[in-house]
Motif scaffolding. Sequence first.
Motif, PDB file in Angstrom:
ATOM      1  N   LEU A  33     -37.871  35.503  27.835  1.00  0.00           N
ATOM      2  CA  LEU A  33     -38.634  36.335  26.911  1.00  0.00           C
ATOM      3  C   LEU A  33     -38.464  35.889  25.465  1.00  0.00           C
ATOM      4  CD1 LEU A  33     -37.998  39.801  28.614  1.00  0.00           C
ATOM      5  CD2 LEU A  33     -39.933  38.243  28.883  1.00  0.00           C
ATOM      6  N   ALA A  34     -37.274  35.441  25.124  1.00  0.00           N
ATOM      7  CA  ALA A  34     -37.061  34.928  23.768  1.00  0.00           C
ATOM      8  C   ALA A  34     -37.875  33.661  23.532  1.00  0.00           C
ATOM      9  CB  ALA A  34     -35.573  34.653  23.547  1.00  0.00           C
ATOM     10  N   SER A  35     -38.114  32.896  24.594  1.00  0.00           N
ATOM     11  CA  SER A  35     -38.869  31.637  24.453  1.00  0.00           C
ATOM     12  C   SER A  35     -40.323  31.877  24.091  1.00  0.00           C
ATOM     13  CB  SER A  35     -38.787  30.817  25.747  1.00  0.00           C
ATOM     14  OG  SER A  35     -39.584  31.403  26.773  1.00  0.00           O
ATOM     15  N   LEU A  78     -44.070  37.726  35.616  1.00  0.00           N
ATOM     16  CA  LEU A  78     -43.369  38.711  34.801  1.00  0.00           C
ATOM     17  C   LEU A  78     -43.990  38.813  33.408  1.00  0.00           C
ATOM     18  CD1 LEU A  78     -41.085  40.719  34.361  1.00  0.00           C
ATOM     19  CD2 LEU A  78     -39.621  38.809  33.682  1.00  0.00           C
ATOM     20  N   LEU A  79     -44.304  37.673  32.824  1.00  0.00           N
ATOM     21  CA  LEU A  79     -44.888  37.690  31.478  1.00  0.00           C
ATOM     22  C   LEU A  79     -46.238  38.418  31.478  1.00  0.00           C
ATOM     23  CD1 LEU A  79     -44.051  34.064  30.272  1.00  0.00           C
ATOM     24  CD2 LEU A  79     -42.920  36.210  29.602  1.00  0.00           C
ATOM     25  N   ASP A  80     -47.049  38.188  32.501  1.00  0.00           N
ATOM     26  CA  ASP A  80     -48.341  38.875  32.599  1.00  0.00           C
ATOM     27  C   ASP A  80     -48.140  40.384  32.747  1.00  0.00           C
ATOM     28  OD1 ASP A  80     -49.659  36.470  32.405  1.00  0.00           O
ATOM     29  OD2 ASP A  80     -50.090  36.294  34.552  1.00  0.00           O
ATOM     30  N   ALA A  81     -47.159  40.772  33.563  1.00  0.00           N
ATOM     31  CA  ALA A  81     -46.876  42.194  33.767  1.00  0.00           C
ATOM     32  C   ALA A  81     -46.396  42.836  32.465  1.00  0.00           C
ATOM     33  CB  ALA A  81     -45.831  42.372  34.866  1.00  0.00           C
ATOM     34  N   ILE A  82     -45.566  42.123  31.727  1.00  0.00           N
ATOM     35  CA  ILE A  82     -45.055  42.644  30.451  1.00  0.00           C
ATOM     36  C   ILE A  82     -46.196  42.811  29.452  1.00  0.00           C
ATOM     37  CG2 ILE A  82     -43.669  42.034  28.431  1.00  0.00           C
ATOM     38  CD1 ILE A  82     -41.570  40.916  30.384  1.00  0.00           C
ATOM     39  N   ASP A  83     -47.098  41.817  29.392  1.00  0.00           N
ATOM     40  CA  ASP A  83     -48.246  41.926  28.487  1.00  0.00           C
ATOM     41  C   ASP A  83     -49.079  43.162  28.823  1.00  0.00           C
ATOM     42  OD1 ASP A  83     -47.613  39.690  27.011  1.00  0.00           O
ATOM     43  OD2 ASP A  83     -48.913  38.335  28.142  1.00  0.00           O
ATOM     44  N   ALA A  84     -49.324  43.374  30.122  1.00  0.00           N
ATOM     45  CA  ALA A  84     -50.116  44.531  30.543  1.00  0.00           C
ATOM     46  C   ALA A  84     -49.405  45.836  30.208  1.00  0.00           C
ATOM     47  CB  ALA A  84     -50.387  44.451  32.051  1.00  0.00           C
ATOM     48  N   ARG A 117     -38.695  63.179  31.712  1.00  0.00           N
ATOM     49  CA  ARG A 117     -37.910  64.373  31.349  1.00  0.00           C
ATOM     50  C   ARG A 117     -36.981  64.088  30.174  1.00  0.00           C
ATOM     51  NH1 ARG A 117     -37.876  64.832  37.092  1.00  0.00           N
ATOM     52  NH2 ARG A 117     -35.833  63.852  37.270  1.00  0.00           N
ATOM     53  N   ALA A 118     -36.594  62.809  30.022  1.00  0.00           N
ATOM     54  CA  ALA A 118     -35.719  62.416  28.909  1.00  0.00           C
ATOM     55  C   ALA A 118     -36.520  62.034  27.667  1.00  0.00           C
ATOM     56  CB  ALA A 118     -34.826  61.258  29.340  1.00  0.00           C
ATOM     57  N   GLY A 119     -37.845  62.161  27.748  1.00  0.00           N
ATOM     58  CA  GLY A 119     -38.684  61.836  26.597  1.00  0.00           C
ATOM     59  C   GLY A 119     -38.909  60.354  26.392  1.00  0.00           C
ATOM     60  N   VAL A 120     -38.719  59.563  27.441  1.00  0.00           N
ATOM     61  CA  VAL A 120     -38.935  58.112  27.361  1.00  0.00           C
ATOM     62  C   VAL A 120     -40.267  57.796  28.025  1.00  0.00           C
ATOM     63  CG1 VAL A 120     -38.059  55.833  27.975  1.00  0.00           C
ATOM     64  CG2 VAL A 120     -36.459  57.689  27.446  1.00  0.00           C
ATOM     65  N   ASP A 121     -41.219  57.271  27.240  1.00  0.00           N
ATOM     66  CA  ASP A 121     -42.560  57.032  27.773  1.00  0.00           C
ATOM     67  C   ASP A 121     -42.852  55.555  28.012  1.00  0.00           C
ATOM     68  OD1 ASP A 121     -42.741  56.096  25.202  1.00  0.00           O
ATOM     69  OD2 ASP A 121     -44.541  57.231  24.668  1.00  0.00           O
ATOM     70  N   LEU A 122     -41.824  54.726  28.076  1.00  0.00           N
ATOM     71  CA  LEU A 122     -42.020  53.287  28.265  1.00  0.00           C
ATOM     72  C   LEU A 122     -42.587  52.983  29.657  1.00  0.00           C
ATOM     73  CD1 LEU A 122     -38.655  51.989  26.776  1.00  0.00           C
ATOM     74  CD2 LEU A 122     -40.926  51.568  25.804  1.00  0.00           C
ATOM     75  N   PRO A 123     -43.619  52.146  29.729  1.00  0.00           N
ATOM     76  CA  PRO A 123     -44.088  51.696  31.046  1.00  0.00           C
ATOM     77  C   PRO A 123     -42.992  50.887  31.740  1.00  0.00           C
ATOM     78  CG  PRO A 123     -45.703  51.219  29.326  1.00  0.00           C
ATOM     79  CD  PRO A 123     -44.441  51.637  28.632  1.00  0.00           C
ATOM     80  N   VAL A 124     -42.942  50.990  33.067  1.00  0.00           N
ATOM     81  CA  VAL A 124     -41.861  50.369  33.841  1.00  0.00           C
ATOM     82  C   VAL A 124     -42.395  49.222  34.693  1.00  0.00           C
ATOM     83  CG1 VAL A 124     -40.134  50.741  35.643  1.00  0.00           C
ATOM     84  CG2 VAL A 124     -40.535  52.498  33.902  1.00  0.00           C
ATOM     85  N   ILE A 125     -41.656  48.129  34.678  1.00  0.00           N
ATOM     86  CA  ILE A 125     -41.885  47.012  35.592  1.00  0.00           C
ATOM     87  C   ILE A 125     -40.636  46.881  36.448  1.00  0.00           C
ATOM     88  CG2 ILE A 125     -42.222  44.515  35.802  1.00  0.00           C
ATOM     89  CD1 ILE A 125     -43.481  44.686  32.939  1.00  0.00           C
ATOM     90  N   PHE A 126     -40.776  46.971  37.763  1.00  0.00           N
ATOM     91  CA  PHE A 126     -39.622  46.850  38.654  1.00  0.00           C
ATOM     92  C   PHE A 126     -39.441  45.410  39.099  1.00  0.00           C
ATOM     93  CE2 PHE A 126     -40.116  51.471  39.403  1.00  0.00           C
ATOM     94  CZ  PHE A 126     -38.790  51.844  39.236  1.00  0.00           C
ATOM     95  N   ILE A 127     -38.175  45.000  39.174  1.00  0.00           N
ATOM     96  CA  ILE A 127     -37.815  43.720  39.778  1.00  0.00           C
ATOM     97  C   ILE A 127     -36.754  44.007  40.831  1.00  0.00           C
ATOM     98  CG2 ILE A 127     -38.415  42.288  37.799  1.00  0.00           C
ATOM     99  CD1 ILE A 127     -35.483  42.279  36.980  1.00  0.00           C
TER     100      ILE A 127
END
Length: 208
Positions: free
Chosen positions: A25-27, A113-119, A73-83
């Motif tokens: 991801l840093a790359s 993974l990069l495509d999923a992260i972009d989405a 419930r914890a107020g975290v609305d980040l989309p999730v990608i499972f690995i």
Amino acid sequence: MATERPVVFVVDDDLAMREALQDLLASVGMDVRLFASTQDFMQAQRPDAPGCLVLDVRLPGASGLSFQQELPRAGVDLPVIFITGHGDIPMTVRAMKAGAVEFLSKPFRDQELLDAIDAAIERHRAQRRQTALVAELRQRFAALTQREREVMALVSAGRVNKQIAAELGISEATVKVHRGQIMRKMQVKSLAQLVRIADTLGLADPKP
């Protein structure tokens, strides 16, 4: 908001996997935050920026799938990608029904993974834009007087001035004045825009 640098949060108890994801991801210029457990993630400060959560299914304690359920419930609305290295169809279905963006089985291709992260980041950006819009509309609505709110609800429900006047016990001329004030304060130029705002705010439709 769209220009904010997105942040990718990675929760995986496998040090080698965390380091590999950090390098990948840093790359491509992404801001990456690494965590060995869900507890570490929840205790960390998270910037107010678009992002996503890359989450391992198998973790010490509660599974990643269980943690996914806790996030809203914890107020975290980040989309999730499972690995995961131990995925199956029921697990995948459960994760996707709960709103996961993607479910990737190890080993996965870097581009997957990069495509999923972009989405996921685009989804989060859209969520943040909608949240900001609703907050702004609520602020405008709060500036209305109680009578103007009543008139707005009736106008949005399709009542004409004569009906509104009769229902509220005021003159049609007064209704027109209120409508003008509502349009100005809500910053709209058409009835269609006002109706859309009322729908967005979830204003109750008055019964005829």
